[in-house]
Structure formats: C-alpha cells, structure tokens
Enzyme design. Structure first.
Site, short mmCIF file in Angstrom:
data_model
loop_
_atom_site.label_atom_id
_atom_site.label_comp_id
_atom_site.label_asym_id
_atom_site.label_seq_id
_atom_site.Cartn_x
_atom_site.Cartn_y
_atom_site.Cartn_z
N CYS A 104 -34.64 4.05 19.25
CA CYS A 104 -33.42 3.85 20.44
C CYS A 104 -32.77 4.79 20.04
CB CYS A 104 -32.97 2.70 20.26
SG CYS A 104 -33.35 1.56 21.17
N HIS A 105 -32.36 5.68 18.87
CA HIS A 105 -31.04 6.45 18.43
C HIS A 105 -31.52 7.94 18.22
CE1 HIS A 105 -28.75 3.18 19.20
NE2 HIS A 105 -28.35 2.23 18.70
N CYS A 164 2.19 3.14 -3.31
CA CYS A 164 1.16 4.11 -3.81
C CYS A 164 0.83 5.29 -2.68
CB CYS A 164 0.16 3.74 -4.15
SG CYS A 164 0.06 2.74 -6.18
N HIS A 165 1.11 4.59 -1.72
CA HIS A 165 0.59 6.20 -0.83
C HIS A 165 0.95 6.07 0.56
CE1 HIS A 165 -4.09 5.18 -2.07
NE2 HIS A 165 -3.65 4.08 -1.88
N CYS A 169 -8.23 -1.79 -4.08
CA CYS A 169 -6.32 -1.35 -4.14
C CYS A 169 -6.25 -3.08 -4.21
CB CYS A 169 -6.34 -0.47 -3.48
SG CYS A 169 -6.11 1.21 -3.40
N CYS A 215 1.10 -1.14 -0.23
CA CYS A 215 -0.22 -0.08 -0.64
C CYS A 215 0.55 1.71 0.03
CB CYS A 215 -0.59 -0.08 1.31
SG CYS A 215 -1.44 -1.05 1.51
N CYS A 229 -26.79 -4.67 16.53
CA CYS A 229 -28.40 -4.76 17.20
C CYS A 229 -29.10 -4.57 16.44
CB CYS A 229 -28.20 -2.75 17.02
SG CYS A 229 -27.25 -1.74 17.83
C1 HEC Z 1 -0.80 0.86 -7.37
C2 HEC Z 1 -1.09 2.19 -6.89
C3 HEC Z 1 -1.95 1.60 -5.53
C4 HEC Z 1 -1.84 0.24 -4.17
C5 HEC Z 1 -0.52 -0.90 -4.59
C6 HEC Z 1 -2.64 0.99 -3.37
N1 HEC Z 1 -3.84 1.39 -4.15
FE1 HEC Z 1 -5.20 2.49 -2.43
N2 HEC Z 1 -5.88 3.77 -3.88
C7 HEC Z 1 -4.92 4.41 -5.25
C8 HEC Z 1 -5.35 5.30 -6.36
C9 HEC Z 1 -5.78 4.94 -7.91
C10 HEC Z 1 -6.52 5.19 -5.60
C11 HEC Z 1 -7.96 6.23 -5.77
C12 HEC Z 1 -8.87 5.76 -6.05
C13 HEC Z 1 -10.62 6.50 -6.33
O1 HEC Z 1 -10.55 7.27 -6.23
O2 HEC Z 1 -10.80 5.57 -7.85
C14 HEC Z 1 -6.94 4.66 -4.41
C15 HEC Z 1 -7.91 5.16 -2.93
C16 HEC Z 1 -7.17 4.33 -1.56
C17 HEC Z 1 -7.68 4.88 -0.69
C18 HEC Z 1 -9.53 5.72 -0.95
C19 HEC Z 1 -8.59 7.19 -0.45
C20 HEC Z 1 -7.93 7.89 -1.80
O3 HEC Z 1 -7.04 8.46 -1.29
O4 HEC Z 1 -8.83 7.58 -2.65
C21 HEC Z 1 -8.13 4.09 0.33
C22 HEC Z 1 -7.89 4.49 1.83
C23 HEC Z 1 -6.56 3.39 0.27
N3 HEC Z 1 -6.54 3.46 -1.88
C24 HEC Z 1 -6.08 2.47 0.53
C25 HEC Z 1 -5.13 1.57 -0.32
C26 HEC Z 1 -4.71 0.41 0.80
C27 HEC Z 1 -4.93 0.19 2.24
C28 HEC Z 1 -3.56 -0.63 0.09
C29 HEC Z 1 -3.66 -1.37 0.53
C30 HEC Z 1 -3.60 -2.54 0.31
C31 HEC Z 1 -3.93 0.28 -1.28
N4 HEC Z 1 -4.44 1.07 -0.97
C32 HEC Z 1 -2.76 -0.07 -2.40
C33 HEC Z 1 -4.16 4.05 -5.69
C34 HEC Z 1 -3.20 2.79 -4.99
C1 HEC Z 2 -33.58 -1.18 22.46
C2 HEC Z 2 -32.83 -0.26 21.74
C3 HEC Z 2 -31.98 -0.11 20.49
C4 HEC Z 2 -32.58 -0.44 19.19
C5 HEC Z 2 -34.11 -0.55 18.46
C6 HEC Z 2 -30.93 -0.37 18.66
N1 HEC Z 2 -30.02 -0.02 19.29
FE1 HEC Z 2 -28.08 0.48 18.67
N2 HEC Z 2 -27.58 0.55 20.46
C7 HEC Z 2 -28.66 0.31 21.85
C8 HEC Z 2 -27.71 0.32 22.44
C9 HEC Z 2 -27.80 0.60 23.77
C10 HEC Z 2 -26.19 0.88 22.32
C11 HEC Z 2 -25.25 1.95 22.66
C12 HEC Z 2 -24.37 0.47 23.65
C13 HEC Z 2 -22.70 0.23 22.61
O1 HEC Z 2 -21.94 1.42 23.21
O2 HEC Z 2 -22.70 -0.59 22.47
C14 HEC Z 2 -26.58 0.93 20.57
C15 HEC Z 2 -24.92 1.14 19.99
C16 HEC Z 2 -25.54 1.15 18.60
C17 HEC Z 2 -23.56 1.66 17.73
C18 HEC Z 2 -22.63 1.89 18.11
C19 HEC Z 2 -22.66 4.06 18.03
C20 HEC Z 2 -21.26 4.38 19.15
O3 HEC Z 2 -21.24 5.77 19.04
O4 HEC Z 2 -20.35 3.31 18.49
C21 HEC Z 2 -24.56 1.31 15.72
C22 HEC Z 2 -23.77 2.20 15.26
C23 HEC Z 2 -25.76 1.19 16.46
N3 HEC Z 2 -25.87 1.00 17.65
C24 HEC Z 2 -26.71 0.75 15.13
C25 HEC Z 2 -28.09 0.42 15.40
C26 HEC Z 2 -29.29 0.29 14.23
C27 HEC Z 2 -29.07 0.77 13.09
C28 HEC Z 2 -29.86 -0.40 14.75
C29 HEC Z 2 -31.37 -0.60 13.87
C30 HEC Z 2 -30.90 -1.41 13.31
C31 HEC Z 2 -30.06 -0.31 16.55
N4 HEC Z 2 -28.75 0.43 16.55
C32 HEC Z 2 -31.19 0.02 16.61
C33 HEC Z 2 -29.23 0.36 21.75
C34 HEC Z 2 -30.69 -0.56 20.40
#
Ligand code: HEC
Ligand code: HEC
Length: 255
Positions: free
Chosen positions: A174-175, A72-73, A108, A69, A216
């Site tokens: 809930c949220h 390129c990055h 990537c 990675c 959840c």
């Molecule tokens: C050969 C070059 C190349 C390699 C190796 C590569 N990337 Fe990328 N990566 C790119 C390019 C070009 C983009 C822009 C893609 C787009 O926007 O379509 C990108 C986009 C991304 C992005 C999104 C953010 C951005 O700047 O657009 C992330 C996060 C990222 N790469 C992580 C990784 C990771 C983690 C790895 C290794 C597992 C990796 N890349 C390997 C070329 C590379």
């Molecule tokens: C009965 C209540 C309840 C419902 C309905 C519920 N959740 Fe939650 N959820 C919780 C509680 C309690 C927490 C906080 C506990 C924790 O930190 O994981 C939580 C935490 C989360 C978090 C993490 C937020 C953070 O800041 O880390 C996500 C994302 C989330 N819920 C997604 C969902 C989604 C998507 C749904 C619907 C499919 C859903 N929840 C429905 C009770 C609920």
C-alpha cells in the site's frame, strides 16, 4: 490521474506486483485535502495543539523531588536542540539497542528525576513527546542508521516488506507500490512518520506512531504487537530513516 481500487482488485493486482525501488520521500501532508492541510498549518485551528499544551504543562511541572524537565532543558524546553530531536531513534551503548524519542523521555524521568518508568504510550509520555517534537517543527529528520543501528534498520525494513495477516499483504504494497491510489475512500500515502504523534479527527484524539502501527496491523487482520515492542521499535527506526530529510510536522492532522 488518480486510480480507484477496491480491496479485491487491489489484491489481484498484487499477485503480479514486483518489488519497487526506493522513491523520494513525501510527507503524508502532500496527500491531505487542502482543508486538512490548512487546519494542520494553523496553530489556532489545529486540535493537536491541545496535546502540545498539555505536554508543555507536564514539561514545566516539578516532580516529587522538585526537579522538572525544565530544570535541565529550560522553561518550555527552550534549550532543547531541534537537531538532536530529529536524529531519534539513536543507538544506546548502555542499553545495547535503539532508543526512541519517547523512550528517551521516560529514561530522563527514571534516571534523572527518580520517577517510576511508565508504560510505553502512556498518555503523559505521548503528550511530552508531542510537545518535544513540536519544538522541533520544521527540522529535517536525520536518523543515522550506519554502524550499530544497521541491524535494527534492516529488520524494520524486512518487516515492512513481509506479507502478514489474513490479507497476506505487506506495508510496502500500500505504502510504496500503490502510493497515490485510492483505497475505498482513502488516498494511500507513503506511511511517513514525520507528523507523529498525529491528531485523528475521527477519534478526536492523539495517535502515537505505535498506535497507528497497531491500526495498520489490524487493517491487515494481523496480530498486532504491543506499543514499545521490538518489532515496532525496529519499524520506527526503518520508517523514520526512510523519511530522512522530511521536516518534522508534529502534530499532524489525519482523518
Ligand atoms: C537532570 C537533568 C535532566 C532532566 C531532569 C531531564 N533531562 Fe532530558 N536529557 C538530559 C540529558 C543529559 C540528555 C542527553 C542524553 C543523551 O544524549 O544520552 C537528555 C536528553 C533528552 C532528550 C533528547 C534530545 C537531546 O537533547 O538529547 C529529550 C527529548 C529529553 N531529554 C526530554 C526530557 C523530558 C521530557 C524530561 C522530563 C520528563 C527530561 N528530559 C528531564 C537531562 C535531563
Ligand atoms: C491495505 C492497505 C494498507 C496496508 C497494507 C498498510 N496500510 Fe498503513 N495506511 C493505510 C491507509 C489507507 C492509511 C491512511 C489513512 C490514515 O490517514 O490513517 C495508512 C496510513 C499509515 C500511516 C500514517 C501515515 C501518515 O502520514 O499519517 C502509517 C505510519 C502506516 N499506515 C503504517 C503502516 C505499516 C507499518 C504497515 C504494515 C504493517 C501498513 N501501514 C500497511 C493502508 C494500508
């Protein structure tokens, strides 16, 4: 004043609940006890930093053809631009759909490093995602859901507001309506995504967003979808965009 609720009282209240309007996004951080906030803020105390370090090693390590990675990055991803990371999921004309940050990392690997694609939420992808998001710490989330992203955003919002599972509750109950209330011993937050992947203290491991969505769904006794499923991707589009403006906090600390 904090409201304390039991699930039964809670569900009774929901019978009379009406749809709430849009609220100012607030990070889950604001709902944490101070000792958790301190742990999240201190890189030497935050156990999620182990996953960041693991991701950094994977990032710099060359694959079979010698490409890493870093090729390129830049070493330690120093050429990655936080603003580009904060805009995910983005629309891919080639795939004709949204691409999450984790999917982009796998693309990537596959297209630019000749590696086999990994399963969604493979531990090494989650570690790379944690590392990359950590690089963008502090950057405001900025997902563009205009244009071709609209239908995915709308679908994610529909799911968020649909009653599901045996409990027949929606995420929004809930949220949105009961944010700030205690459910048993847990403070309900807005379910924002800006701190993901998060380190969970109970299980002592990292939780991807899709894993938290599964949790959840299980709480509601609903059939969970698979990580990387269309449903979770649409939820990620909607949930990230609804948190636009919140700073990225990866790795967050949660219980
Ligand atoms: C050969 C070059 C190349 C390699 C190796 C590569 N990337 Fe990328 N990566 C790119 C390019 C070009 C983009 C822009 C893609 C787009 O926007 O379509 C990108 C986009 C991304 C992005 C999104 C953010 C951005 O700047 O657009 C992330 C996060 C990222 N790469 C992580 C990784 C990771 C983690 C790895 C290794 C597992 C990796 N890349 C390997 C070329 C590379
Ligand atoms: C009965 C209540 C309840 C419902 C309905 C519920 N959740 Fe939650 N959820 C919780 C509680 C309690 C927490 C906080 C506990 C924790 O930190 O994981 C939580 C935490 C989360 C978090 C993490 C937020 C953070 O800041 O880390 C996500 C994302 C989330 N819920 C997604 C969902 C989604 C998507 C749904 C619907 C499919 C859903 N929840 C429905 C009770 C609920």
């Amino acid at each position: 004043m904090t409201r304390y609720l039991h699930l039964s009282a809670f569900m009774a209240a929901l019978l009379f609940a009406t749809a709430a309007g849009a609220v100012e996004p607030r990070s889950g951080y604001d709902f944490l006890p101070p000792e958790f906030q301190a742990m999240q803020d201190d890189p030497f105390e935050n156990p999620g930093m182990f996953t960041v370090d693991l991701g950094r090693e994977l990032f710099n390590a060359p694959g079979d053809d010698g490409t890493s990675c870093a090729t390129c990055h830049g070493a330690d991803g120093e050429q990655l631009r936080p603003a580009r990371i904060a805009r995910y999921p983005v629309f891919s004309p080639k795939l004709n759909g949204p691409v999450t940050l984790q999917k982009q990392i796998d693309l990537c690997r596959e297209e630019r490093m000749n590696e086999f694609p990994l399963t969604y939420d493979d531990p090494s992808l989650v570690a790379l995602e944690t590392f990359v998001r950590h690089r963008a710490r502090g950057e405001p989330v900025k997902v563009d859901v205009s244009g071709p992203m609209q239908p995915y955003y709308k679908e994610g919002e529909r799911l968020f507001r649909t009653r599901i599972g045996q409990l027949q509750m929606a995420c929004s109950h809930c949220h949105e309506q009961y944010t700030g209330a205690m459910l048993r011993d847990q403070l309900l937050n807005q379910a924002q995504t800006n701190a993901f992947p998060t380190h969970r203290l109970l299980t002592q491991d990292i939780s991807s967003l899709h894993r938290k969505l599964r949790d959840c769904f299980a709480t509601l006794r609903a059939m969970p979808f698979q990580p990387g499923s269309e449903e979770y991707i649409n939820l990620e589009v909607y949930m990230n965009a609804r948190g636009n403006g919140l700073p990225i906090e990866t790795p967050g600390i949660r219980r």
